[in-house]
Design a protein around this motif. Structure first.
Motif, PDB file in Angstrom:
ATOM      1  N   ALA A   1       1.627  21.549 -14.669  1.00 45.42           N
ATOM      2  CA  ALA A   1       2.220  22.992 -14.690  1.00 45.42           C
ATOM      3  C   ALA A   1       1.375  23.772 -14.015  1.00 45.42           C
ATOM      4  CB  ALA A   1       2.094  23.224 -16.320  1.00 45.42           C
TER       5      ALA A   1
ATOM      6  N   GLU B   1      -0.059  16.776 -17.897  1.00 46.44           N
ATOM      7  CA  GLU B   1       1.204  17.767 -18.049  1.00 46.44           C
ATOM      8  C   GLU B   1       0.356  18.907 -17.712  1.00 46.44           C
ATOM      9  OE1 GLU B   1       2.169  16.765 -21.970  1.00 46.44           O
ATOM     10  OE2 GLU B   1       4.148  15.857 -21.245  1.00 46.44           O
ATOM     11  N   ARG B   2      -0.489  19.327 -18.415  1.00 45.46           N
ATOM     12  CA  ARG B   2      -1.146  20.800 -18.094  1.00 45.46           C
ATOM     13  C   ARG B   2      -1.464  20.825 -16.612  1.00 45.46           C
ATOM     14  NH1 ARG B   2      -4.489  19.361 -22.183  1.00 45.46           N
ATOM     15  NH2 ARG B   2      -6.419  19.248 -20.868  1.00 45.46           N
TER      16      ARG B   2
ATOM     17  N   SER C   1       2.338  24.974 -27.778  1.00 39.45           N
ATOM     18  CA  SER C   1       2.800  23.923 -26.786  1.00 39.45           C
ATOM     19  C   SER C   1       1.599  23.313 -25.913  1.00 39.45           C
ATOM     20  CB  SER C   1       3.877  24.424 -25.987  1.00 39.45           C
ATOM     21  OG  SER C   1       3.383  25.501 -25.128  1.00 39.45           O
ATOM     22  N   ARG C   2       0.691  24.286 -25.787  1.00 36.01           N
ATOM     23  CA  ARG C   2      -0.546  23.980 -24.927  1.00 36.01           C
ATOM     24  C   ARG C   2      -1.315  22.682 -25.504  1.00 36.01           C
ATOM     25  NH1 ARG C   2      -2.811  29.571 -23.173  1.00 36.01           N
ATOM     26  NH2 ARG C   2      -1.120  30.176 -22.049  1.00 36.01           N
TER      27      ARG C   2
ATOM     28  N   ASN D   1       0.072  20.467 -27.440  1.00 36.61           N
ATOM     29  CA  ASN D   1       0.509  19.133 -27.669  1.00 36.61           C
ATOM     30  C   ASN D   1       0.536  18.524 -26.031  1.00 36.61           C
ATOM     31  OD1 ASN D   1       1.190  19.504 -30.282  1.00 36.61           O
ATOM     32  ND2 ASN D   1       2.894  20.648 -29.864  1.00 36.61           N
ATOM     33  N   MET D   2       0.335  19.393 -24.886  1.00 33.05           N
ATOM     34  CA  MET D   2       0.627  18.743 -23.860  1.00 33.05           C
ATOM     35  C   MET D   2      -0.815  17.948 -23.305  1.00 33.05           C
ATOM     36  SD  MET D   2       2.081  22.038 -21.750  1.00 33.05           S
ATOM     37  CE  MET D   2       1.742  21.306 -20.003  1.00 33.05           C
ATOM     38  N   SER D   3      -0.401  17.088 -22.703  1.00 38.85           N
ATOM     39  CA  SER D   3      -1.594  15.987 -22.198  1.00 38.85           C
ATOM     40  C   SER D   3      -2.090  16.753 -21.009  1.00 38.85           C
ATOM     41  CB  SER D   3      -0.991  14.509 -21.869  1.00 38.85           C
ATOM     42  OG  SER D   3      -0.244  14.800 -20.487  1.00 38.85           O
TER      43      SER D   3
END
Length: 53
Positions: free
Chosen positions: A17, A13-14, A5-6, A8-10
């Protein structure tokens, strides 16, 4: 978060989070500090000099 999932995150988004994690941690710390502040603990850890001569 899982590693997949990390990936795939932009970046935004990271960062978002991480900011949410940091905010939760800071709120928890602030609550603990506020809850522990009663009476004598409000002197910021500074000791008063003795009045002995």
């Amino acid at each position: 978060m899982s590693e997949e999932s990390r990936k795939n995150m932009s970046r935004e988004e990271r960062l978002a989070a991480k900011l949410r994690e940091n905010l939760r941690r800071r709120k928890t710390q602030a609550r603990a500090q506020a809850g522990g502040e009663t009476g004598e603990s409000r002197d910021n850890g500074l000791s008063k000099p003795d009045a002995q001569s």
